[in-house]
Design a protein around this motif. Sequence first.
Motif, PDB file in Angstrom:
ATOM      1  N   ASP A  27       0.830  -1.203   0.000  1.00  9.94           N
ATOM      2  CA  ASP A  27       0.000   0.000   0.000  1.00  9.94           C
ATOM      3  C   ASP A  27       0.869   1.259   0.000  1.00  9.94           C
ATOM      4  O   ASP A  27       0.530   2.280   0.587  1.00  9.94           O
ATOM      5  N   ARG A  38      -6.432  -3.488  -6.543  1.00  8.53           N
ATOM      6  CA  ARG A  38      -7.579  -3.478  -5.632  1.00  8.53           C
ATOM      7  C   ARG A  38      -7.196  -2.796  -4.328  1.00  8.53           C
ATOM      8  O   ARG A  38      -6.060  -2.903  -3.880  1.00  8.53           O
ATOM      9  N   LYS A  39      -8.104  -2.086  -3.729  1.00  8.27           N
ATOM     10  CA  LYS A  39      -7.845  -1.437  -2.448  1.00  8.27           C
ATOM     11  C   LYS A  39      -7.622  -2.488  -1.365  1.00  8.27           C
ATOM     12  O   LYS A  39      -8.277  -3.522  -1.378  1.00  8.27           O
ATOM     13  N   PRO A  40      -6.690  -2.299  -0.447  1.00  2.00           N
ATOM     14  CA  PRO A  40      -5.882  -1.096  -0.208  1.00  2.00           C
ATOM     15  C   PRO A  40      -4.558  -1.080  -0.974  1.00  2.00           C
ATOM     16  O   PRO A  40      -3.682  -0.282  -0.680  1.00  2.00           O
ATOM     17  N   LYS A  93      -1.593  -0.456  -3.621  1.00  2.00           N
ATOM     18  CA  LYS A  93      -1.174   0.564  -4.571  1.00  2.00           C
ATOM     19  C   LYS A  93      -0.318  -0.065  -5.672  1.00  2.00           C
ATOM     20  O   LYS A  93      -0.223   0.458  -6.770  1.00  2.00           O
TER      21      LYS A  93
END
Length: 225
Positions: free
Chosen positions: A157, A211-213, A215
Amino acid sequence: ERGRILANLSHDLKIPLTVIAGYSKAFLDEIVPKEKEKEYMMAIYNKCDTATNIINSLLDFTKYENNELKLNYEIVNLCEFLTKYLAQKYYEINLAKFNINVDILNEKILFRIDKLLITRMLDNIIANSLKYNKEGTTIYFKVEKLKKYVRIIIADDGKGIKKELKNNLFEPFISGDASRGPDAGTGLGLAIAKRVVEIHNGKIRIVGVPRKPYKTEFIIEFPLS
């Protein structure tokens, strides 16, 4: 392609060698202040290490590309192997003040691998995350079993990778200063990782929109026998 690689290699080697030459000349000319001697020597040592790593990476890459590797395949429980790998990696990740989120199946998935090569591949991807993100970043490691293949997700992330670079990220030297910052290195790590995955009949890709979270999100898929 050969010309491009040689040009990039020359550029990457020129930077540490220029520092080594400049600082060494300062010592020979006896113009280094006494209080700066250790700092200059450390810079020389670090740049020698950088140059050595560049050359070693290129030699390794050449072996992978020319199929000059001596492979040592073993049948392993992939989930157990990955769990042990991350347990050994935990200290390094913790020392860098990163977090790690692990989700590995408690299941027996037999797979034929060269353990040394797979370890090298995983090291290269995780090293990318550790090198180019800030303290406090979380590395995510997940294993999924699907119908015809096993999927490994390695993500973080952190600050991510520029969209325009993702299509060429696994090419030699691409993950250098153009992708993540001025100290990015040769970029051979991800090229080697891709070759290792291919040697094991797998595929690796970087997700365009993570996809979140996440990066940055790498997906590796190996076929199940």
